[in-house]
Design a protein around this motif. Structure first.
Motif, PDB file in Angstrom:
ATOM      1  N   ILE A 224       0.857  -1.193   0.000  1.00 59.99           N
ATOM      2  CA  ILE A 224       0.000   0.000   0.000  1.00 59.99           C
ATOM      3  C   ILE A 224       0.890   1.240   0.000  1.00 59.99           C
ATOM      4  N   GLY A 225       0.310   2.361  -0.433  1.00 62.07           N
ATOM      5  CA  GLY A 225       1.085   3.605  -0.511  1.00 62.07           C
ATOM      6  C   GLY A 225       1.804   3.703  -1.845  1.00 62.07           C
ATOM      7  N   GLU A 226       3.068   4.075  -1.789  1.00 65.31           N
ATOM      8  CA  GLU A 226       3.901   4.232  -2.988  1.00 65.31           C
ATOM      9  C   GLU A 226       4.404   2.837  -3.393  1.00 65.31           C
ATOM     10  N   THR A 227       3.573   2.118  -4.157  1.00 62.32           N
ATOM     11  CA  THR A 227       3.811   0.678  -4.341  1.00 62.32           C
ATOM     12  C   THR A 227       4.693   0.323  -5.529  1.00 62.32           C
ATOM     13  N   LYS A 228       4.799   1.212  -6.510  1.00 62.12           N
ATOM     14  CA  LYS A 228       5.341   0.751  -7.789  1.00 62.12           C
ATOM     15  C   LYS A 228       6.846   0.583  -7.829  1.00 62.12           C
ATOM     16  N   TYR A 229       7.599   1.531  -7.271  1.00 64.21           N
ATOM     17  CA  TYR A 229       9.060   1.436  -7.391  1.00 64.21           C
ATOM     18  C   TYR A 229       9.577   0.147  -6.771  1.00 64.21           C
TER      19      TYR A 229
END
Lengths: 263, 263
Positions: free
Chosen positions: A148-153
């Motif tokens: 959850i949150g800034e998941t992509k990097y």
């Protein structure tokens, strides 16, 4: 922003969360986003949260407060993690319903998401993600993790490395690499990283770790990973085509390269 | 979705784009997102596009069409890449202005973004990103690359590897690893990958490569990278703390672990 990740492996569960919150770049603070509930031998539950801090704190406080009403269904007496996810979703809906009109009036996002996992005696460890609407899904062997949150990097390394049979120690390394990638690319995710492990069927939580700025192990993982990547990268074969420009029209691919009109 | 990336290095420029477009998951097609303009010895220009396909195609077609009006400022006669970015932004605004009301009436996103770079005789190679509003920014040594579309999964490797002094061949490898990470995590980014290089001051484009599904070099990069990562990963030191659960209350971190109320 926030970055939280939890893994459901055969060996157990791993939970990790960053600690940075911000209300604009000029208001940055450190808040713990991991909350644990334990009654050794009966149940252990970990909640990770992302989104509006007042909403997530209120919802988990509500879960905790309901836990004191022994005559009602609560986090300490429900028979399954499925019920725990439902309780948390319910509390989130209650807070959202109460606060949304006031927050929206100031254009403040009311969104909040949770990961909740653990084990209750009588069933296997389970892991859920609770959406801001209060509905929720469960992790499976096909996708044994939630972020959850800034998941992509931080997702590519987890996609590559995590399988249900991954060991807890391997999983911790993977989670830290995932945090390293995320923190390099998004300054609104920051140390300390809270991390906790759970051994399947132990019904007791491992010791919680909080890796602060400059933590020796994290720095070691970060620099060895970086060096290692450079090594692998250097060993990759060169492109088989000639990069310097010698344009060969016979290899042009449609649509054709546009050339200036003949005047 | 789309993934495009362009790098501005001392040695030259590298442009790469995927080819998958979709209007919902049930309507997937392959469209080239790279358009090249070349007048050897005078200028070479490459445009990468992301967003609404009709908008991006119309805007680049407009740029091309204006190029036939020799009495006006156009892509073939403006003296700088700064002017080229301005022309492209202007065409984008024209198309957006014309189509927005009609697209919005059907809740269709009109957003479109471009990367445009190249070299015009008399100045150094330059690289710009044109936003959907038609305004634009230029790459610098601090951030010598732009990405558009699904940018996050493929960013960490570029952040780690790309510096202005990186060679074109190293840059190509990095771009392909970046595409590999992106395509593993987002199925709406897909082959073929179009890739083209430009040697600083050559004023001629390299041969365009289109790496299709199953391309030998790309598969090699992808599997060697994956194996290499696993090797580096395996060599990382184990956590210094004991993961299996032996809870030591003396190391608990506030807020304290919640325990059930004493009844």
């Amino acid at each position: 922003m926030t970055y939280c990740v939890a893994l459901k492996l055969n060996a157990g569960l791993v939970f990790a969360s960053d600690s940075r919150t911000n209300a604009g770049v000029d208001q940055i603070a450190s808040f713990k986003k991991m909350r644990t509930f334990r009654n050794p031998g009966d149940r252990v539950i970990v909640i990770l949260s992302s989104g509006n801090l007042s909403v997530t704190q209120n919802a988990t406080n509500l879960v905790e407060q309901q836990g004191r009403q022994a005559d009602k269904s609560n986090i300490w007496n429900v028979p399954s993690m499925f019920d725990v996810a439902g309780l948390l979703g319910g509390c989130l809906r209650e807070v959202t319903h109460r606060d949304r009109p006031h927050l929206q009036a100031s254009n403040i996002d009311v969104g909040a998401t949770f990961i909740v996992g653990g084990q209750i005696a009588g069933e296997a460890p389970r892991l859920f993600m609770v959406y801001s609407e209060g509905n929720f899904i469960e992790a499976s062997d096909n996708t044994p993790f939630f972020q959850i949150g800034e998941t992509k990097y931080g997702k590519p390394i987890i996609d590559r490395m995590i399988r249900p049979e991954t060991s807890l120690n391997e999983a911790i390394k993977c989670v830290l690499v995932s945090f390293d990638s995320t923190m390099r690319s998004n300054v609104s995710v920051g140390m300390p990283i809270d991390i906790i492990c759970y051994d399947t069927n132990s019904l007791e939580l491992g010791t919680e770790q909080s890796l602060a700025e400059g933590d020796e192990y994290f720095s070691q993982i970060s620099s060895l990973w970086s060096e290692g990547l450079r090594g692998v990268f250097a060993s990759l074969p060169e492109p088989h085509w000639v990069c310097p420009a010698v344009h060969d029209p016979s290899t042009d691919i449609s649509p054709p390269i546009t050339e200036p009109p003949i005047s």
